[in-house]
Design an enzyme around this catalytic site. Structure first.
Site, PDB file in Angstrom:
ATOM      1  N   ASN A 210       0.854  -1.192   0.000  1.00  0.00           N
ATOM      2  CA  ASN A 210       0.000   0.000   0.000  1.00  0.00           C
ATOM      3  C   ASN A 210       0.889   1.241   0.000  1.00  0.00           C
ATOM      4  O   ASN A 210       2.109   1.135  -0.018  1.00  0.00           O
ATOM      5  CB  ASN A 210      -0.982  -0.017   1.183  1.00  0.00           C
ATOM      6  N   ASP A 279      -4.911  -6.054   5.234  1.00  0.00           N
ATOM      7  CA  ASP A 279      -5.979  -6.832   5.872  1.00  0.00           C
ATOM      8  C   ASP A 279      -5.952  -8.301   5.414  1.00  0.00           C
ATOM      9  O   ASP A 279      -6.469  -9.173   6.099  1.00  0.00           O
ATOM     10  CB  ASP A 279      -7.340  -6.205   5.551  1.00  0.00           C
ATOM     11  N   LYS A 289       8.411 -17.630  -9.681  1.00  0.00           N
ATOM     12  CA  LYS A 289       7.769 -16.471 -10.315  1.00  0.00           C
ATOM     13  C   LYS A 289       6.604 -16.943 -11.194  1.00  0.00           C
ATOM     14  O   LYS A 289       6.782 -17.862 -12.022  1.00  0.00           O
ATOM     15  CB  LYS A 289       8.812 -15.736 -11.163  1.00  0.00           C
ATOM     16  N   PRO A 305      -4.319 -11.345  10.899  1.00  0.00           N
ATOM     17  CA  PRO A 305      -4.798 -11.010  12.246  1.00  0.00           C
ATOM     18  C   PRO A 305      -4.818  -9.494  12.426  1.00  0.00           C
ATOM     19  O   PRO A 305      -3.980  -8.787  11.850  1.00  0.00           O
ATOM     20  CB  PRO A 305      -3.751 -11.637  13.169  1.00  0.00           C
ATOM     21  N   LYS A 341     -12.654  -1.804  18.374  1.00  0.00           N
ATOM     22  CA  LYS A 341     -11.308  -2.290  18.685  1.00  0.00           C
ATOM     23  C   LYS A 341     -10.907  -1.992  20.132  1.00  0.00           C
ATOM     24  O   LYS A 341      -9.754  -2.189  20.507  1.00  0.00           O
ATOM     25  CB  LYS A 341     -10.290  -1.691  17.697  1.00  0.00           C
TER      26      LYS A 341
HETATM   27  O1  PMT Z   1       2.882   6.357   6.282  1.00  0.00           O
HETATM   28  P1  PMT Z   1       2.370   7.679   5.731  1.00  0.00           P
HETATM   29  O2  PMT Z   1       2.588   7.783   4.227  1.00  0.00           O
HETATM   30  O3  PMT Z   1       2.930   8.850   6.487  1.00  0.00           O
HETATM   31  O4  PMT Z   1       0.791   7.691   5.915  1.00  0.00           O
HETATM   32  C1  PMT Z   1       0.241   7.722   7.198  1.00  0.00           C
HETATM   33  C2  PMT Z   1      -0.982   6.783   7.303  1.00  0.00           C
HETATM   34  C3  PMT Z   1      -2.064   7.274   6.374  1.00  0.00           C
HETATM   35  C4  PMT Z   1      -0.591   5.349   6.939  1.00  0.00           C
HETATM   36  C5  PMT Z   1      -1.458   6.833   8.814  1.00  0.00           C
HETATM   37  O5  PMT Z   1      -1.787   8.154   9.161  1.00  0.00           O
HETATM   38  C6  PMT Z   1      -2.674   5.933   9.038  1.00  0.00           C
HETATM   39  O6  PMT Z   1      -3.814   6.304   8.839  1.00  0.00           O
HETATM   40  N1  PMT Z   1      -2.415   4.659   9.481  1.00  0.00           N
HETATM   41  C7  PMT Z   1      -3.425   3.624   9.644  1.00  0.00           C
HETATM   42  C8  PMT Z   1      -3.712   2.991   8.306  1.00  0.00           C
HETATM   43  C9  PMT Z   1      -4.732   1.859   8.381  1.00  0.00           C
HETATM   44  O7  PMT Z   1      -4.381   0.767   8.080  1.00  0.00           O
HETATM   45  O8  PMT Z   1      -5.915   2.212   8.837  1.00  0.00           O
HETATM   46  P2  PMT Z   1      -7.185   1.182   9.000  1.00  0.00           P
HETATM   47  O9  PMT Z   1      -8.337   2.102   9.203  1.00  0.00           O
HETATM   48  O10 PMT Z   1      -7.221   0.231   7.875  1.00  0.00           O
HETATM   49  O11 PMT Z   1      -6.834   0.396  10.311  1.00  0.00           O
HETATM   50  C10 PMT Z   1      -7.318   0.786  11.591  1.00  0.00           C
HETATM   51  C11 PMT Z   1      -6.282   0.524  12.646  1.00  0.00           C
HETATM   52  O12 PMT Z   1      -6.076  -0.882  12.782  1.00  0.00           O
HETATM   53  C12 PMT Z   1      -4.905   1.129  12.376  1.00  0.00           C
HETATM   54  O13 PMT Z   1      -4.404   1.607  13.607  1.00  0.00           O
HETATM   55  C13 PMT Z   1      -4.074  -0.062  11.885  1.00  0.00           C
HETATM   56  O14 PMT Z   1      -2.705   0.092  12.211  1.00  0.00           O
HETATM   57  C14 PMT Z   1      -4.725  -1.209  12.651  1.00  0.00           C
HETATM   58  N2  PMT Z   1      -4.642  -2.516  11.975  1.00  0.00           N
HETATM   59  C15 PMT Z   1      -5.294  -2.721  10.798  1.00  0.00           C
HETATM   60  C16 PMT Z   1      -5.274  -3.969  10.224  1.00  0.00           C
HETATM   61  C17 PMT Z   1      -4.588  -5.011  10.858  1.00  0.00           C
HETATM   62  N3  PMT Z   1      -4.533  -6.228  10.340  1.00  0.00           N
HETATM   63  N4  PMT Z   1      -3.955  -4.785  12.013  1.00  0.00           N
HETATM   64  C18 PMT Z   1      -3.985  -3.558  12.587  1.00  0.00           C
HETATM   65  O15 PMT Z   1      -3.395  -3.347  13.653  1.00  0.00           O
END
Ligand code: PMT
Length: 400
Positions: A210, A279, A289, A305, A341
């Site tokens: 990503n 995710d 490959k 997870p 969460k």
């Molecule tokens: O890295 P940069 O280019 O500076 O950009 C910053 C950012 C946009 C990545 C950052 O500000 C941000 O938003 N990070 C969270 C990105 C994310 O995955 O968001 P989400 O809404 O999909 O996830 C929600 C939360 O669950 C997040 O805290 C994530 O770290 C956590 N998560 C998600 C999936 C997973 N399998 N495990 C997790 O812990």
């Protein structure tokens, strides 16, 4: 004033007319009870005689890596270890460029390389040299490594130009030095942070990734460290330098990040999940490959997870700040994640282009907690990180 009483300050002086102001800085530091040792570059000696600094600091001034007399008193590695704080004032454009590239061709640069702790620099140069893109890039990169950049001030310069590039006045530098010794809001706390993307392998050469650059998470790690915390940063693959003083664990996939976080979380007082964790991962990674063909192919994906939820399910869970990256319904979706969460706080950013979220240097965050919210309006990620750590620390300390 008491803040720097008996503190050991190593003052580096590089070649610039502002070197005369360093004499006053030494006087102020000594008056405040600090111990001061001075290191001069060869160019600095063209501006001020070492004897001036020696008289003010009460110690021989260090000028040469190969000075047998000075080495017998304290060798350069010992000198780097001796210091509670290293400040280079004035720091010339040439010194800044060499510091960035890890040069060690004079004693001061050698000491900076040998020092474990963050170095502070007070740039001083002609305004055009300061505004030159090369200098700006160098300063930006040093900052991202955790080097403190103090100044420069605006105004009339020795060469007659007017603009940014004057060294900060000694009184202002004294205030900043004292600030480094005042206990931060997270002093003595352990903070675990995730940052960057994860890469989920498809075959030996391809992955699902990503757009996360790690900038937001790294800025948070720097600010937490500056607030006095012991910081561990679990980082996905990014091309950023590790912030000074922060322990970095590098991982690639979501499963690796999950394992690293769970192995580090016990003993953490606070957890910040800033990483953009995939995710899903590819169910079966191809050992070779995958060959190109005219046919459609399908990849089966398995859910990864949720690291954040795994942490908040722990019996002794740390105070936890999650992030929410949303393309729509920012507040509603973030409020849902805060609850689902089991978080103490959530910082929501709008993603998918513009000046916020992934890839940009700036961000804007809507921070929510049970019963409250605050907007951190559009600013550089470094500044947003500072404000967020401040807010987080206030909420955490209110519970203590
Ligand atoms: O890295 P940069 O280019 O500076 O950009 C910053 C950012 C946009 C990545 C950052 O500000 C941000 O938003 N990070 C969270 C990105 C994310 O995955 O968001 P989400 O809404 O999909 O996830 C929600 C939360 O669950 C997040 O805290 C994530 O770290 C956590 N998560 C998600 C999936 C997973 N399998 N495990 C997790 O812990």
């Amino acid at each position: 004033m008491e803040l720097i009483f008996k503190k050991k300050i190593l003052l580096g002086v590089t070649g610039g007319i502002a070197a005369y102001k360093s004499a006053e800085l030494i006087r102020l530091l000594i008056k405040a009870g600090a111990e001061v040792r001075v290191v001069m570059t060869p160019a600095a000696r063209e501006f001020v005689q070492p004897l001036t600094y020696q008289a003010l600091s009460g110690h021989k001034v260090y000028t040469d890596v190969f000075d047998a007399e000075a080495e017998s008193a304290m060798d350069h590695i010992e000198l780097a270890r001796w210091a509670d704080l290293m400040i280079v004032a004035p720091a010339s454009a040439n010194f800044i460029a060499k510091l960035l590239d890890g040069y060690a061709d004079n004693l001061l640069l050698t000491l900076c390389l040998a020092s474990k702790q963050a170095v502070a620099i007070a740039p001083a140069m002609n305004q055009q040299m300061y505004l030159n893109q090369a200098t700006q890039d160098n300063i930006h990169r040093l900052k991202s490594r955790g080097v403190k950049i103090w100044g420069p001030a605006q105004g009339e310069q020795a060469c007659g130009d007017v603009g940014p590039g004057r060294m900060l006045e000694p009184e202002a530098l004294l205030g900043l030095i004292e600030g480094r010794f005042s206990p931060g809001k997270l002093s003595g706390k352990k903070v675990l942070i995730t940052a960057g993307p994860t890469h989920e392998a498809i075959d030996p050469v391809r992955y699902i990734g990503n757009r996360s650059t790690g900038r937001m998470g790294y800025a948070l790690a720097r600010e937490a460290f500056d607030a006095g915390a012991e910081v561990t940063l679990v980082s996905g693959p990014v091309s950023l330098d590790s912030p000074a003083g922060v322990d970095r664990i590098s991982v690639t996939s979501a499963l690796e990040m999950h394992d690293a976080v769970l192995s580090q979380v016990s003993g953490a007082d606070l957890f910040i999940a800033c990483a953009a964790v995939a995710d899903y991962r590819v169910t079966v990674v191809a050992p070779q490959k995958i060959k190109k063909s005219a046919k459609n192919i399908q990849l089966e994906l398995t859910p990864n997870p949720d690291i954040l939820s795994a942490v908040t399910r722990l019996e002794n869970k740390p105070f936890t700040l999650g992030f929410a990256a949303e393309t729509e319904k920012l507040e509603q979706n973030a409020a849902d994640k805060l609850k689902r969460k089991n978080l103490d706080m959530i910082a929501a950013n709008q993603v998918g282009g513009g000046q916020t979220g992934f890839e940009s240097d700036t961000n804007e965050l809507l921070v929510l907690w049970p019963g409250g919210k605050q907007m951190l309006s559009l600013n550089h990620k470094n500044e947003i990180a500072k404000q967020l750590i401040d807010l987080l620390a206030d909420h955490y300390n209110a519970l203590e």
